[in-house]
Design an enzyme around this catalytic site. Structure first.
Site, PDB file in Angstrom:
ATOM      1  N   GLY A  11     100.288  68.337 -17.984  1.00 59.06           N
ATOM      2  CA  GLY A  11      99.000  68.902 -17.609  1.00 59.06           C
ATOM      3  C   GLY A  11      98.642  70.034 -18.552  1.00 59.06           C
ATOM      4  CB  CYS A  12      95.473  71.113 -20.145  1.00 52.72           C
ATOM      5  SG  CYS A  12      94.312  70.984 -18.782  1.00 52.72           S
ATOM      6  CG  ASN A  13      95.317  74.218 -15.762  1.00 49.45           C
ATOM      7  OD1 ASN A  13      94.643  74.750 -16.635  1.00 49.45           O
ATOM      8  ND2 ASN A  13      94.779  73.598 -14.722  1.00 49.45           N
TER       9      ASN A  13
END
Lengths: 342, 342, 342, 342
Positions: B148-150
């Site tokens: 995930g980017c976060n």
């Protein structure tokens, strides 16, 4: 081989854009950087986005050593540029990004810029840097004058049409939406986020913008008679990009055909299918220029829309394209990166 | 040699970003593109910024021919991805950008995503794609799960600190400012310009965001005991970028030293000098991650700030970095372009 | 009756906001405006959005005539304000929007602002202007000190909780997203549109922001013991609004109940239903403050989110609210306009 | 007395803007709200910025009770509006904000909107709602048709000039920069923040925009002969505001004099001094329209620039202005709030 490149005025946006582009160029190396007010600083301090690159420290121009430099980009302010370039080694290849060498005529320069030119002989020597139209001259030039970013956008829409005589020369209106980086990193109230964001306004209305000097020079030369366009730039809340909406009188299909055949084979100018028109969000960060044509409901009127990134195709990308030619490199080297969207 | 690449789900933002990056890669070629809802269209129609590229027409996944394909990127929606991948040739190298193979534990997957996994054996096989920490596994993997980017942003700030035991594991707070492209191209009211511009709001507040599943899995594994962080993402009016402001308890200088030595030699992770901290505007469009550490006025508390571009280092750039490893290429090939600023 | 109002420092954003609000006030009239650097200009020249109003020309402060003035707003820069106010008529009611009279303690002032206070006796006299908590003192005050905009946002989230003793006083973290108008109209590189747009960064990280002086003073007074919070403001690409995400330890339901009962009947503070949280886009241009509470997944941890417009509730709206009280007007007069959305 | 107001279609932006404005009106009360798809919800749920107001719950139109309603605003989609209004009580005063009653001619309506009109007799009855030019008719009207927001902006620039015969009627070009809220709250890809932000593009190029129907109708009626303008709207990344840059042939000073004398005494139309031109940031959230005139360098050519807020003066503010007249109120009541800047 690797060409050694100097950038004078590397602390502004066009200077930083040159570094960004050259970092992606296989045969160029940034060998010297000047930035008088920031001399002694690293580029990482001035432009943290370039932190990962191994770059020379910023110096003053006086402290720059031009031995072994193959080409210098001058990204200095207008007027300063001509004074600096006049003192550079006379065998140094130079791409100037300022306005100082765009106009060939001494009187025209003085009219639009308000001061006599400090290096009129260089003014004569300089080649106008709109690559697609001055390619051969640029290849053999020592000094190339980068065009204005608005001037470039308008010319991509209009030059083939004026050259082919397919539009009414007395009825050309250029309406531009310009992103804010074109105004540079200068501290002006109207460039503050709080002023510009959620805003939009025209500027230099009525024919006072200096890029008109370029339009007049180039379009008149093409037409073989004086051509004066109307030109209204607008500042919009975006960082990069110029959208030129150009109103012309002529047959839309003929206009489209003319543009399409003129730009056939050009690596950076894309003519859209008839009836389509571009957006600045689709050329961001790239060296591409998109051009579209739409017929108006009124007979023999057409709208030509052109879009480019003012910092890339409008200045630093164009400069690198020209430098490639001057150094015998392939024109597209280091410049084929796709636009960044979204 | 030139590797033939397929992209499944090329009509979304991460798919387009993959095409942009691969266009700059000297040894890869986009050989097949799928986009079920846009099958039959050209990429120029779906993403006009890719107009200059010579790309295959979009097809359905069913119509895709995987013969000769060296590697496939799956940029499909969550849940769809696992179903599709389960049916792909079993010797095809795959980098999945969805959330489907990020969690190794079947129960954890079901807890965070609300449905049983459709391909649990593949879930076990998949290697977690945070390159800097799973490099060796990725080299020999057939299926890599993009993070995930976060989750990536938070892990760059925290993994070395948890591994080294230099912060209090029970007192970690991640506060994120996330640009809107992370939400994809989906038509949701809160993603409209008129809603988001001039706005800012938290979302998934209180520990409901699915990327917490990744934080829990990775941080607990590193610590050898359960670690639960607090995590509040915010949506801000920007297109690209995640800024993680991480509150930890520990000695700031030790924390900085730990990060600096962990990331020594990493091509894409830049640790800033002590006391400095990054901005998302300085990593835009690039594969770099900037990390900074500042001591708080309160003893033994520090703030770690990490910034990356969600579409590049947070998803498609990471995916390409992993693909490079899986294909035996240099990890950085095609990924060293400098950030676009301004 | 119509009160005659003077505004000192009318050429900045808070000065212009005062004019905007007073123009909507049935019982106030702008009788005098100063702006030293713009003396002699009309407000229409400095702020064209006020063009339709019949306003006095800007003068220097020295040229201002305070005869008949019922109340003066001082929207001057920090440090200048104390010097100017010290020389104003001693019976003039004053609402100061600068930081000069926010701190009651001479040493605290010097610590946070770096210089000895020029008017320490006035510093003692001044009433802290957070209306909802100092209402009675404000009614009878001659000099009211407007709070910091960040300080106001944090206090709306926290004061009732500290007063009621329902949160751990040693574990408070305030993470703020702040729009750019809070930095004023000053010409700074990081406030340029090209720098800020598409950006986000923390500033004054680690406990150096001056508004911490206010938090320390107010929270310690409420708690009867020293309270030191952690506070990290971020600059986001928006013009108006502050979003405070506050991490506290305590029972979320108790916290929500405490806030709800504290703000019951308050005209400008809206406590959202349990589990909901606000956005700055919903308070833009208004005097409202929205507060929400969400329980974290970890036991006895909660997130309190508060949103207000820094130029209205955070400064000029608050100032007018206080002026209403000082003049015996209804507190809400001229301030009930709904937020502007989108 | 307090007028009871119904708003049909209150879940869109113009509906919300009406509520915002009426909340500031001393003699109006929102008595009924419809929003078919959101029936049963409170306005606070649909528009949290209106949370502080005591408003009726949204109902379906069928469930609305019109007893005692003094005036209804219809903020419904085009085509729906005519069907709904045809069934409303025939003695109910109505201000329609849709496009349905703007064109007086049945054939013109069908040409521009593609369907036969469902209530042609009402179409004839409706008065065109550009207040400054139809004031007397509006006072006695039962049904007033709000103008298009682009159409309004262009008309403020051009009507006095066409009426006075001071410009060439065959050479009028309107180039508009339009903020995104004009497109409403509909879920379209090109309205997403990630698409629009950092973008700018023309739309409805070549004379296909429906507001041309209004221009044709109004300008031809004024001129007593057919007038066809060229009109290119552009979408820019801002939420509120329309900037019309209008190219005309005529003497700039005469044009300025004509506009100035035409708008003398008008409370909401401000003609700027000769040579100045407006920005949308200076009319945001207000009912003001700013108009400026600049002479071009070419003889007998001028640029007229007009700016207004599409949601206020361009639709809901105009609607309230008309409602005031229809109810015998002062035209400016509730509408004199100053623009919100920054």
């Amino acid at each position: 081989m690797t060409y050694k490149i100097a950038i004078l005025g590397a602390s502004g946006y066009t200077g930083a854009e040159l570094v960004r582009l050259i970092a992606n160029h296989p045969n160029m190396e940034v060998a010297a950087l000047s930035g008088n007010s920031k001399a002694g600083m690293t580029m990482a301090q001035v432009f943290p986005h370039l932190r990962h690159l191994d770059l020379p420290v910023l110096t003053t121009i006086d402290d720059m050593n031009f031995d072994g430099i193959d080409l210098a980009f001058c990204a200095l302010p207008h007027k300063t540029s001509q004074e600096v370039i006049a003192k550079l080694p006379t065998d140094l290849k130079i791409v100037d990004l300022s306005a100082d060498f765009r106009l060939r005529d001494v009187a025209a320069y003085e009219k639009w810029y308000g001061n006599p030119h400090a290096a009129p002989e260089l003014q004569k020597e300089a080649v106008y840097g709109l690559t697609e139209f001055y390619r051969d001259d640029i290849k053999s030039a020592r000094l190339v004058a980068g065009t204005g970013c608005n001037a470039a956008t308008g010319q991509y829409a209009l030059r083939p049409l004026i050259a082919a005589g397919v539009i009414d020369l007395d009825e050309i209106i250029l309406d531009l939406a310009c992103a804010v980086s074109g105004a540079g990193r200068s501290l002006k109230e109207n460039l503050l986020h709080a002023e510009l964001s959620e805003g939009a306004h025209a500027y230099a209305v009525g024919g006072t913008h200096r890029h008109l000097g370029e339009f007049d020079q180039e379009f008149s030369a093409l037409a073989g008679r004086p051509v004066e366009v109307q030109f209204t730039p607008h500042l919009i809340p975006a960082n990069r990009g110029i959208l030129a909406t150009v109103y012309v009188k002529g047959d839309a299909q003929v206009i489209h055909n003319t543009l399409q055949s003129s730009y056939l084979g050009e690596p950076f100018v894309e003519v859209l299918p008839m009836g389509e028109h571009p957006s600045i969000r689709h050329i961001r960060g790239s060296n591409f220029c998109h051009v579209g044509v739409v017929a108006d409901r009124r007979k023999d009127r057409a709208i030509v829309v052109a879009a480019l990134d003012n910092l890339t195709k409008g200045s630093s990308g164009q400069a690198l394209q020209n430098a490639n030619l001057m150094l015998g490199e392939d024109e597209t080297t280091g410049l084929m990166m796709a636009p960044v969207f979204p």
